[in-house]
Design a protein around this motif. Sequence first.
Motif, PDB file in Angstrom:
ATOM      1  N   THR A  80     -15.553   9.524 -10.186  1.00  0.00           N
ATOM      2  CA  THR A  80     -14.313   8.993  -9.627  1.00  0.00           C
ATOM      3  C   THR A  80     -13.384  10.142  -9.285  1.00  0.00           C
ATOM      4  O   THR A  80     -13.569  11.276  -9.757  1.00  0.00           O
ATOM      5  CB  THR A  80     -13.638   8.026 -10.618  1.00  0.00           C
ATOM      6  N   GLY A  81     -12.398   9.869  -8.454  1.00  0.00           N
ATOM      7  CA  GLY A  81     -11.466  10.910  -8.056  1.00  0.00           C
ATOM      8  C   GLY A  81     -10.383  10.372  -7.143  1.00  0.00           C
ATOM      9  O   GLY A  81     -10.285   9.165  -6.879  1.00  0.00           O
ATOM     10  N   GLU A  82      -9.585  11.288  -6.628  1.00  0.00           N
ATOM     11  CA  GLU A  82      -8.458  10.942  -5.777  1.00  0.00           C
ATOM     12  C   GLU A  82      -8.921  10.746  -4.336  1.00  0.00           C
ATOM     13  O   GLU A  82      -9.831  11.433  -3.857  1.00  0.00           O
ATOM     14  CB  GLU A  82      -7.441  12.086  -5.853  1.00  0.00           C
ATOM     15  N   VAL A  83      -8.295   9.807  -3.618  1.00  0.00           N
ATOM     16  CA  VAL A  83      -8.669   9.543  -2.232  1.00  0.00           C
ATOM     17  C   VAL A  83      -7.436   9.196  -1.418  1.00  0.00           C
ATOM     18  O   VAL A  83      -6.450   8.657  -1.946  1.00  0.00           O
ATOM     19  CB  VAL A  83      -9.705   8.397  -2.139  1.00  0.00           C
ATOM     20  N   TRP A  84      -7.482   9.553  -0.131  1.00  0.00           N
ATOM     21  CA  TRP A  84      -6.503   9.096   0.846  1.00  0.00           C
ATOM     22  C   TRP A  84      -7.276   8.444   1.991  1.00  0.00           C
ATOM     23  O   TRP A  84      -8.257   8.999   2.497  1.00  0.00           O
ATOM     24  CB  TRP A  84      -5.697  10.253   1.403  1.00  0.00           C
ATOM     25  N   VAL A  85      -6.826   7.274   2.409  1.00  0.00           N
ATOM     26  CA  VAL A  85      -7.402   6.587   3.554  1.00  0.00           C
ATOM     27  C   VAL A  85      -6.363   6.596   4.671  1.00  0.00           C
ATOM     28  O   VAL A  85      -5.233   6.120   4.487  1.00  0.00           O
ATOM     29  CB  VAL A  85      -7.807   5.146   3.197  1.00  0.00           C
ATOM     30  N   SER A  86      -6.743   7.142   5.823  1.00  0.00           N
ATOM     31  CA  SER A  86      -5.834   7.276   6.966  1.00  0.00           C
ATOM     32  C   SER A  86      -6.351   6.404   8.108  1.00  0.00           C
ATOM     33  O   SER A  86      -7.461   6.618   8.613  1.00  0.00           O
ATOM     34  CB  SER A  86      -5.746   8.741   7.410  1.00  0.00           C
ATOM     35  N   VAL A  87      -5.545   5.417   8.489  1.00  0.00           N
ATOM     36  CA  VAL A  87      -5.916   4.461   9.531  1.00  0.00           C
ATOM     37  C   VAL A  87      -4.675   4.132  10.356  1.00  0.00           C
ATOM     38  O   VAL A  87      -3.592   3.907   9.805  1.00  0.00           O
ATOM     39  CB  VAL A  87      -6.476   3.153   8.916  1.00  0.00           C
ATOM     40  N   ASN A  88      -4.840   4.114  11.682  1.00  0.00           N
ATOM     41  CA  ASN A  88      -3.777   3.676  12.585  1.00  0.00           C
ATOM     42  C   ASN A  88      -2.468   4.446  12.358  1.00  0.00           C
ATOM     43  O   ASN A  88      -1.374   3.884  12.400  1.00  0.00           O
ATOM     44  CB  ASN A  88      -3.525   2.176  12.451  1.00  0.00           C
ATOM     45  N   GLY A  89      -2.584   5.748  12.127  1.00  0.00           N
ATOM     46  CA  GLY A  89      -1.397   6.569  11.960  1.00  0.00           C
ATOM     47  C   GLY A  89      -0.676   6.373  10.645  1.00  0.00           C
ATOM     48  O   GLY A  89       0.497   6.745  10.516  1.00  0.00           O
ATOM     49  N   ARG A  90      -1.377   5.809   9.647  1.00  0.00           N
ATOM     50  CA  ARG A  90      -0.815   5.640   8.308  1.00  0.00           C
ATOM     51  C   ARG A  90      -1.795   6.213   7.296  1.00  0.00           C
ATOM     52  O   ARG A  90      -3.006   6.234   7.540  1.00  0.00           O
ATOM     53  CB  ARG A  90      -0.587   4.169   7.970  1.00  0.00           C
ATOM     54  N   THR A  91      -1.281   6.596   6.122  1.00  0.00           N
ATOM     55  CA  THR A  91      -2.138   7.088   5.050  1.00  0.00           C
ATOM     56  C   THR A  91      -1.717   6.450   3.738  1.00  0.00           C
ATOM     57  O   THR A  91      -0.534   6.470   3.372  1.00  0.00           O
ATOM     58  CB  THR A  91      -2.058   8.615   4.917  1.00  0.00           C
ATOM     59  N   PHE A 100       0.813  -1.215   0.000  1.00  0.00           N
ATOM     60  CA  PHE A 100       0.000   0.000   0.000  1.00  0.00           C
ATOM     61  C   PHE A 100       0.848   1.268   0.000  1.00  0.00           C
ATOM     62  O   PHE A 100       0.328   2.359  -0.258  1.00  0.00           O
ATOM     63  CB  PHE A 100      -0.931   0.018   1.213  1.00  0.00           C
ATOM     64  N   LYS A 101       2.134   1.141   0.326  1.00  0.00           N
ATOM     65  CA  LYS A 101       3.025   2.291   0.409  1.00  0.00           C
ATOM     66  C   LYS A 101       2.437   3.381   1.306  1.00  0.00           C
ATOM     67  O   LYS A 101       2.504   4.581   1.015  1.00  0.00           O
ATOM     68  CB  LYS A 101       3.330   2.859  -0.980  1.00  0.00           C
ATOM     69  N   ALA A 102       1.836   2.957   2.420  1.00  0.00           N
ATOM     70  CA  ALA A 102       1.216   3.902   3.347  1.00  0.00           C
ATOM     71  C   ALA A 102       2.278   4.677   4.105  1.00  0.00           C
ATOM     72  O   ALA A 102       3.252   4.107   4.611  1.00  0.00           O
ATOM     73  CB  ALA A 102       0.304   3.161   4.320  1.00  0.00           C
TER      74      ALA A 102
END
Length: 336
Positions: free
Chosen positions: A279-290, A206-208
């Motif tokens: 559709t579009g760009e998204v960032w998901v941020s979980v457990n101190g990672r994005t 995921f390269k978070a």
Amino acid sequence: MALLAASALLLVGCSVDEPVVATPTPTAEARPIGESATPTALAFAPLRGTRADWAAMQHPSIAAKIDNHEEARPQVALNRTDIVFEELVEGGLTRYLAVWHSDMPAQIGPVRSIRPMDPDIATPFGGVIAYSGGQEMFVAMMQATPLVNLVFDLDDTGLFSRADERPGPHDVILDAAEALSRNAALPPPPVQFVYGGTDPLADPAFKAATTSSVSQVFSEERYPSWSWDAAASVWLRSQEGAPDLDDAGAQVRAVNLVTMRVDIDWQYGEVPKTVMVGTGEVWVSVNGRTAHGTWAKSAREAPIVFTADNGEALTLAPGNTWIELVPTTGSVAFAP
């Protein structure tokens, strides 16, 4: 395939390293031999991905248009939501479309008027939508959906009231317990997202990026931000530089923070419509990672699908979710 997975599966991890794939079909909870208590049917909260009693989940969700004017704060039961969307409205302000299901409060509010993007946001959840009114064309758009519409301007049954301690028009409160009771026969909401373990973005694929805070700018008037609280494993919300508190005095928090970049349609004059089907760009941020990826929504009734840059599903952790619908004219920033 990602859409089918989001609709049919809940990925619930017992640990970060050992995710378990499970459907929401109830199972009997194991008990010690000789215990006479009736087994409890286990399932998963469809809008949180957390374990829950199956019987307790057999009711509809209630979505509501929630005010975010300064005089509307603190909002009622905002920390008990399953999912919240923040959207741009007139004058650079924002409002919420909030959804409650797994933890239904007695009251919610302040409830405000509907906007043209709300049918596209609320329809996938089914169940009930509550709002105070709105322009006739926008009300007609929402009433054309399959949802049960509860409208303050049209209600004469006592579902809504005005809170004496709040200034108008930021004072409309919904009796959520009564609203649920009257619509208890409606089915529960379908699963919207794919859920994994508590650290679902740990896979290097995921390269978070490690993230301590996320800042979003909707306009000069609205610029929320989120800080990662490692001790509590939640994102803590601020607005315009100050902690964002709910009516219980607790800072608003989320296990999952989703930042979507969205276009704005100005066909309704001064009323902006967030473009949700597309559709579009998204960032998901979980457990101190994005992790970065793409969001897609194929139709009004379809859920939103999150796909990572490597083509895999962007997975959420079990818990509540905030979705920030940041206009492409705004900005997003992440601090390591």
